[in-house]
Write an enzyme that holds these catalytic residues in place. Structure first.
Site, PDB file in Angstrom:
ATOM      1  N   LYS A 202       0.841  -1.200   0.000  1.00 37.61           N
ATOM      2  CA  LYS A 202       0.000   0.000   0.000  1.00 37.61           C
ATOM      3  C   LYS A 202       0.879   1.254   0.000  1.00 37.61           C
ATOM      4  CE  LYS A 202      -3.307   2.569   2.599  1.00 37.61           C
ATOM      5  NZ  LYS A 202      -3.858   2.853   3.912  1.00 37.61           N
ATOM      6  N   GLU A 208      11.032  -4.331   3.675  1.00 38.84           N
ATOM      7  CA  GLU A 208      11.127  -5.731   3.250  1.00 38.84           C
ATOM      8  C   GLU A 208      10.728  -5.883   1.775  1.00 38.84           C
ATOM      9  OE1 GLU A 208       9.717  -4.575   5.921  1.00 38.84           O
ATOM     10  OE2 GLU A 208       9.734  -5.984   7.601  1.00 38.84           O
ATOM     11  N   GLY A 263      -4.055  -1.568   5.804  1.00 41.56           N
ATOM     12  CA  GLY A 263      -3.329  -2.716   5.246  1.00 41.56           C
ATOM     13  C   GLY A 263      -3.960  -4.045   5.615  1.00 41.56           C
ATOM     14  N   ARG A 264      -4.333  -4.228   6.873  1.00 41.37           N
ATOM     15  CA  ARG A 264      -4.874  -5.525   7.309  1.00 41.37           C
ATOM     16  C   ARG A 264      -6.324  -5.736   6.885  1.00 41.37           C
ATOM     17  NH1 ARG A 264      -3.355  -2.121  11.139  1.00 41.37           N
ATOM     18  NH2 ARG A 264      -4.848  -1.240  12.616  1.00 41.37           N
ATOM     19  N   GLU A 349      -2.854  -6.221  15.667  1.00 42.97           N
ATOM     20  CA  GLU A 349      -2.409  -4.920  15.159  1.00 42.97           C
ATOM     21  C   GLU A 349      -3.527  -3.884  15.302  1.00 42.97           C
ATOM     22  OE1 GLU A 349      -1.219  -3.945  10.897  1.00 42.97           O
ATOM     23  OE2 GLU A 349       0.760  -4.193  11.773  1.00 42.97           O
ATOM     24  N   HIS A 380      -1.682 -32.752  18.800  1.00 41.71           N
ATOM     25  CA  HIS A 380      -0.488 -33.519  19.145  1.00 41.71           C
ATOM     26  C   HIS A 380       0.680 -32.596  19.479  1.00 41.71           C
ATOM     27  CE1 HIS A 380      -2.794 -36.956  17.951  1.00 41.71           C
ATOM     28  NE2 HIS A 380      -3.203 -36.202  16.937  1.00 41.71           N
ATOM     29  N   LYS A 490      10.837   0.375  12.997  1.00 41.31           N
ATOM     30  CA  LYS A 490      11.287   0.643  11.614  1.00 41.31           C
ATOM     31  C   LYS A 490      12.281   1.802  11.615  1.00 41.31           C
ATOM     32  CE  LYS A 490       6.794  -0.418   9.506  1.00 41.31           C
ATOM     33  NZ  LYS A 490       5.720   0.132   8.698  1.00 41.31           N
TER      34      LYS A 490
HETATM   35  O1  F6P Z   1       4.248  -2.298   9.496  1.00 36.22           O
HETATM   36  C1  F6P Z   1       2.895  -2.612   9.580  1.00 36.22           C
HETATM   37  C2  F6P Z   1       2.225  -2.479   8.259  1.00 36.22           C
HETATM   38  O2  F6P Z   1       2.053  -1.126   7.963  1.00 36.22           O
HETATM   39  C3  F6P Z   1       0.887  -3.196   8.219  1.00 36.22           C
HETATM   40  O3  F6P Z   1      -0.134  -2.479   8.782  1.00 36.22           O
HETATM   41  C4  F6P Z   1       0.741  -3.444   6.756  1.00 36.22           C
HETATM   42  O4  F6P Z   1      -0.215  -4.435   6.504  1.00 36.22           O
HETATM   43  C5  F6P Z   1       2.159  -3.859   6.395  1.00 36.22           C
HETATM   44  O5  F6P Z   1       2.975  -3.058   7.217  1.00 36.22           O
HETATM   45  C6  F6P Z   1       2.523  -3.709   4.960  1.00 36.22           C
HETATM   46  O6  F6P Z   1       2.440  -2.374   4.538  1.00 36.22           O
HETATM   47  P1  F6P Z   1       2.502  -1.987   3.010  1.00 36.22           P
HETATM   48  O7  F6P Z   1       1.338  -2.632   2.328  1.00 36.22           O
HETATM   49  O8  F6P Z   1       2.418  -0.502   2.980  1.00 36.22           O
HETATM   50  O9  F6P Z   1       3.797  -2.493   2.458  1.00 36.22           O
END
Ligand code: F6P
Length: 502
Positions: A202, A208, A263-264, A349, A380, A490
């Site tokens: 987003k 990452e 995002g979630r 979150e 198990h 971060k």
């Molecule tokens: O660091 C948390 C977060 O912002 C989440 O809320 C989100 O789902 C995820 O990182 C990924 O964010 P993006 O879609 O902006 O890469």
């Protein structure tokens, strides 16, 4: 910031529940069941292709009445109206939390929702049909989805749960980890000429995802025949088209994610491109329809029948009044193996907060630690603790009525789920047992029984949990839609890297 404490825990509705929780009438699940054999049917609620069975929660009619009073005190219906109207209920970021607008039933949603969705469908269809192909003319057979958090967990859940719709037989891999091993392992299995990288971010700034995307871009440039355009092999879903363009993605391959979807909560948007390619736009439309049907249920069912509202308040009861601070999600459906991880982010979150909407510290618990695994595998491993450990862990079993495979094995699976719930609730008669054989029971659980597991039900199930989390946020008077707790880490990581980048 105001420094007075939130007043919720001193309110009349809260205090009535504190008193009730200490009363003998709800102390023993065995007695609740013995004194009221009809509770097995009375404490079931139906809607949108599922049944919520909470006969094994430590509640009676009084508990439900008091929980309803708490919900009304916290103005849940007004907050619900505001969320569906697209008001900026995410106050710290001054924006709406309008994921419901992406599911299609709201008449007043922004017009760009339809055009955004149409573009996603068009691209997904072209990739499925092979009219959108790689730079050498070969069809894509391998999708590598890159994203993290909400840009990973939702697509991963859908692809895994609805894999039987993968008629085109795409191979799909997900890369969310920063560790180079994650990406390198996947790329070692890929032919660049037939691989499409789907970048889901987003913000298009997540370290990452962007680091992995840059490494994948280098891999494409090195692996494609000389002169072939690597851009043909990457598409993006983002709110920040400019950043995606600056990375090198063609404008026509950048799908738009509205800024007002968290995002979630974004699986309903273009972040769902990978599952849409895999299961097809028709099944994806059924998924959206399932979410929309749950929205209608949440909007219109009275509290006593309202599945998300009841699920939320039963959770509040366990956390705040029975002092049980974790929640085990136990899908007895292999296809829902990814669900506990998905719900972990959604719940923790969203509601892992300790100040209220007015910035005041709070003196009551909020989100539980959500964890779990598919049954029967967990039996198990960690079920020992569920049955005999010192912690009381409320469990949410999820079962499916209609077999997805062999009927006999499916019945064995469901028998295991119901046996676990019974043993947790009622324990084992102690006669003649050694101390280590005792099952104390009195451990609450509920079971969500899905009539079947298809795209529509999965949409309804995810929306059910979204509304549950929203509703709990209303009760706790917190903003469920920001996540400032993840930002500082971060920032620190960036500071630690700065000297290395000079
Ligand atoms: O660091 C948390 C977060 O912002 C989440 O809320 C989100 O789902 C995820 O990182 C990924 O964010 P993006 O879609 O902006 O890469």
């Amino acid at each position: 910031m105001p420094n007075s404490t939130s007043t919720l825990s001193h309110s009349a509705a809260w205090q009535a529940l504190v008193e009730h929780a200490a009363s003998a009438e709800i102390a023993s699940l065995t007695q609740l069941v013995q004194h009221d054999p009809a509770r097995q049917t009375r404490f079931q609620r139906h809607g949108v292709g599922m049944c919520l069975d909470f006969a094994f929660e430590r509640v009676n009619d009084t508990t439900l009445r008091l929980l309803e009073l708490l919900a009304h005190q916290q103005a849940w219906t007004q907050w619900r109206t505001r969320m569906f109207a697209g008001e900026p209920i995410n106050t710290t970021e001054a924006r709406a939390a309008w994921h419901v607008a992406l599911r299609g039933t709201l008449t007043h949603r922004p017009a760009h929702c339809d055009t955004d969705h149409a573009r996603t469908v068009q691209l997904a269809e072209a990739i499925r049909q092979g009219t959108r192909h790689g730079a050498t003319g070969k069809k894509f057979t391998h999708l590598v989805h890159m994203g993290t958090g909400g840009s990973d967990l939702g697509p991963r859940l859908l692809v895994d749960a609805l894999g039987s719709f993968n008629a085109q037989r795409f191979r799909v891999d997900f890369v969310s980890n920063m560790d180079p091993v994650a990406l390198d392992r996947v790329l070692a299995q890929c032919d660049p000429a037939q691989t499409l990288i789907v970048l889901a971010s987003k913000s298009f700034t997540t370290q990452e995802t962007i680091t992995n995307a840059s490494a994948a871009r280098d891999w494409l440039i090195a692996g494609l025949p000389g002169g072939a355009d690597w851009r043909q092999h990457m598409v993006a879903a983002t709110s920040h088209a400019e950043a995606a363009r600056a990375f090198g993605i063609h404008t026509q391959d950048i799908l738009s994610v509205p800024v007002w979807v968290g995002g979630r909560y974004s699986i309903w948007s273009a972040i769902g491109l990978t599952p849409m390619i895999v299961i097809g736009p028709t099944a994806f439309a059924a998924f959206l329809a399932g979410g929309a049907d749950m929205d209608q249920h949440f909007l219109h069912a009275p509290f006593a029948q309202n599945l998300p509202a009841l699920l939320a308040l039963l959770g509040v009861w366990n956390i705040n009044f029975l002092d049980a601070h974790t929640l085990a999600v136990l899908p007895y459906a292999h296809a829902l193996t990814q669900l506990p991880a998905y719900l972990q982010q959604l719940d923790m979150e969203s509601n892992g907060k300790s100040i209220d909407r007015d910035g005041r510290p709070i003196d009551y618990a909020t989100a539980p630690v959500v964890w779990g695994a598919a049954g029967t595998v967990g039996q198990h491993s960690f079920h020992q603790l569920l049955h005999q450990g010192t912690l009381c862990v409320p469990c949410e079993f999820i079962t499916v009525d209609t077999p997805m495979g062999d009927v006999t094995r499916h019945h064995i699976l469901n028998a295991n789920a119901s046996a676990q719930a019974q043993a947790l609730a009622l324990g084992r008669p102690a006669d003649g047992l050694k101390p280590w054989q005792l099952h104390p029971g009195n451990r609450p659980s509920l079971t969500l029984r899905l009539a079947k597991l298809d795209a529509h039900t999965l949409g309804a199930l995810i929306a059910l949990y979204e509304h549950k989390v929203f509703m709990q946020g209303c009760i706790w008077n917190i903003n469920s839609f920001d996540q400032f707790g993840v930002e500082y880490g971060k920032q620190l990581a960036a500071e630690q890297l700065r000297p290395l980048q000079r």
